[in-house]
Design an enzyme around this catalytic site. Structure first.
Site, PDB file in Angstrom:
ATOM      1  N   HIS A 197       0.807  -1.278  -0.033  1.00 26.32           N
ATOM      2  CA  HIS A 197       0.240   0.164   0.056  1.00 26.32           C
ATOM      3  C   HIS A 197       0.963   1.280   0.205  1.00 26.32           C
ATOM      4  O   HIS A 197       2.121   1.344   0.227  1.00 26.32           O
ATOM      5  CB  HIS A 197      -0.933   0.018   1.120  1.00 26.32           C
ATOM      6  N   ASP A 240       3.665  -4.910   3.818  1.00 28.25           N
ATOM      7  CA  ASP A 240       5.363  -5.129   3.663  1.00 28.25           C
ATOM      8  C   ASP A 240       5.529  -6.513   3.976  1.00 28.25           C
ATOM      9  O   ASP A 240       6.784  -6.979   3.612  1.00 28.25           O
ATOM     10  CB  ASP A 240       5.926  -3.914   4.638  1.00 28.25           C
TER      11      ASP A 240
END
Length: 456
Positions: free
Chosen positions: A52, A342
């Site tokens: 994101h 992540d």
């Protein structure tokens, strides 16, 4: 105290970024420097996994003097107005219901009842994050539509694009922005607009699913404890420099706040141009903290963790590539875009033994490209027809190329001769890729995810 978007005070007079300011790594998707494949390879399918965009910290840290990083971030002024369809029982239509459009605006209320325009929630995608994910989608368009001609200019046919996100507002909103960059409204026929897919928590595989797999949670906790034992000593020399910003507490992997939390706040602040204490602009300090945090989260390279963390995701990827290879043009799916976190980006790299030991940046991306080997003769329609008439059923060779942050990844599992395209080791044979993935697929998910794990 609130904070707005980065201002010009963070830049030199010529508009360039101040070189003395530590910057969170930004790696936009490159288009012009994209390495074209060797002659004879034809792109068939692309799988994209993107973190994101920029967000606010997920917790409140370092907000007190002398750090004074703002507690409230006023960086969410866009996309605050919504319209939704509601069902009304008044004035029933022929099918018994009537839909109305409800317009509303979302705002954050503080505990004291105050409301500030554009204030973000913790962990929310900011205006900057919306822009960078849109830019990422636009780069996908410039690469796969305009440069390579792989995707159509206007999306008119269903089934060519697949979109999925984790069930988190920041990843869902990021995916919306990516799609808008890839296929703007004027380039997408309404009837062919693909759905944004989300899975229930128990079925999610875009992250290591500790919610559905208790064994994975237990293993991750044990690795975190091991990282604290191994790396806390390496952080002791930083105490005199940074403890004053942590209420006098030492910075530790398992500290209060945790080192990962400190890194999260600092990197989010730096990414948005927010001034941080000079100690956290020192690359040597940040690097020391990052090494410890990366070890806490990603040093678990055991086969069991790889299977339970990324096995199901790689199985999805492998099966869809195999289906495309087998069906060819009968399978219309060309690009799959996944909006994730992540931990998934680093998890994939770690599982495939190409992790660079660096925390993934916002909008960090991995692409897996499927290629088919074709000869000049087989590309000609006359030859195709002749081969068909002769009953030639030879299966074309297929190759997979993994790219991370604009770099080709040389997968160790494909290093042996015969497991990659001769002279181009970054092109792994699909068969070698699938053989390794098969080893990573849990045979009995429920049993392997039980607290005790699989009995050997």
């Amino acid at each position: 105290m609130g904070v707005g978007l980065p201002n010009s005070s963070k830049h030199a007079s010529d508009g360039s970024v101040n070189p003395s300011l530590y910057r969170f790594p930004q790696v936009p998707l490159e288009v012009e420097r994209y390495p074209t494949p060797p002659e004879g390879l034809q792109l068939e399918q692309v799988h994209v996994y993107v973190r994101h965009g920029e967000r606010t910290p997920v917790g409140i840290r370092l907000n007190k003097p002398p750090a004074s990083i703002p507690e409230h971030w006023e960086m969410c002024k866009t996309a605050r107005r919504f319209r939704s369809t509601v069902t009304s029982m008044a004035g029933l239509s022929t099918d018994g219901v009537i839909d109305e459009i409800l317009y509303h605006k979302k705002m954050v209320e503080r505990p004291d009842g105050t409301v500030t325009e554009g204030e973000c929630l913790l962990g929310e995608l900011t205006d900057l994050g919306r822009q960078t994910t849109f830019n990422f989608g636009d780069s996908l368009r410039r690469l796969y539509v305009q440069k390579l001609g792989f995707l159509p200019d206007i999306l008119e046919t269903k089934g060519q694009i697949y979109l999925r996100s984790t069930n988190m507002p920041r990843t869902m909103e990021s995916l919306q922005q990516v799609v808008h960059g890839l296929y703007p409204t004027e380039k997408c026929h309404p009837a062919s607009l693909p759905a944004l897919l989300v899975r229930n928590g128990k079925d999610e595989n875009l992250i290591g699913n500790t919610y559905a797999c208790k064994r994975l949670e237990i293993l991750q906790v044990s690795f975190a404890k091991a990282a604290a034992e191994a790396y806390n000593r390496t952080l002791e020399h930083l105490d005199k420099k940074v403890s004053k910003y942590l209420d006098g507490n030492p910075i530790r992997v398992d500290g209060k706040p945790r080192a990962s939390g400190v890194l999260d706040t600092i990197r989010a602040a730096v990414a948005h141009g927010i001034k941080v204490p000079s100690e956290f602009e020192d690359k040597s300090i940040i690097d020391a903290i990052e090494r410890a945090v990366v070890s806490e989260w990603f040093a678990d390279k055991t086969e069991e963790v790889r299977r339970l963390g990324m096995g199901l995701l790689l199985d999805d990827l492998s099966r869809k590539m195999q289906q495309k290879a087998a069906k060819g043009e009968k399978d219309p799916l060309k690009i799959l875009v996944h909006s994730t976190h992540d931990t998934a980006i680093a998890g994939l790299c770690s599982t495939l033994d190409v992790f660079d030991e660096k925390w993934p940046a916002f909008t960090a991306s991995i692409t897996f490209e499927l290629f088919k080997k074709v000869s000049p003769e087989s590309q000609a329609s006359q030859t195709q027809t002749l081969l068909s008439r002769l009953g030639n059923k030879a299966t074309p060779e297929h190759y997979v190329r993994m790219r991370y942050q604009n770099k080709n990844m040389f997968l160790p599992m494909c290093a042996e001769e015969g497991n990659h395209l001769e002279g181009s080791p970054e092109f792994c044979t699909l068969s070698a890729f699938r053989d390794r993935v098969k080893e990573l697929i849990p045979r009995d998910w429920d049993t392997e995810c039980s607290p005790a794990g699989r009995k050997s």
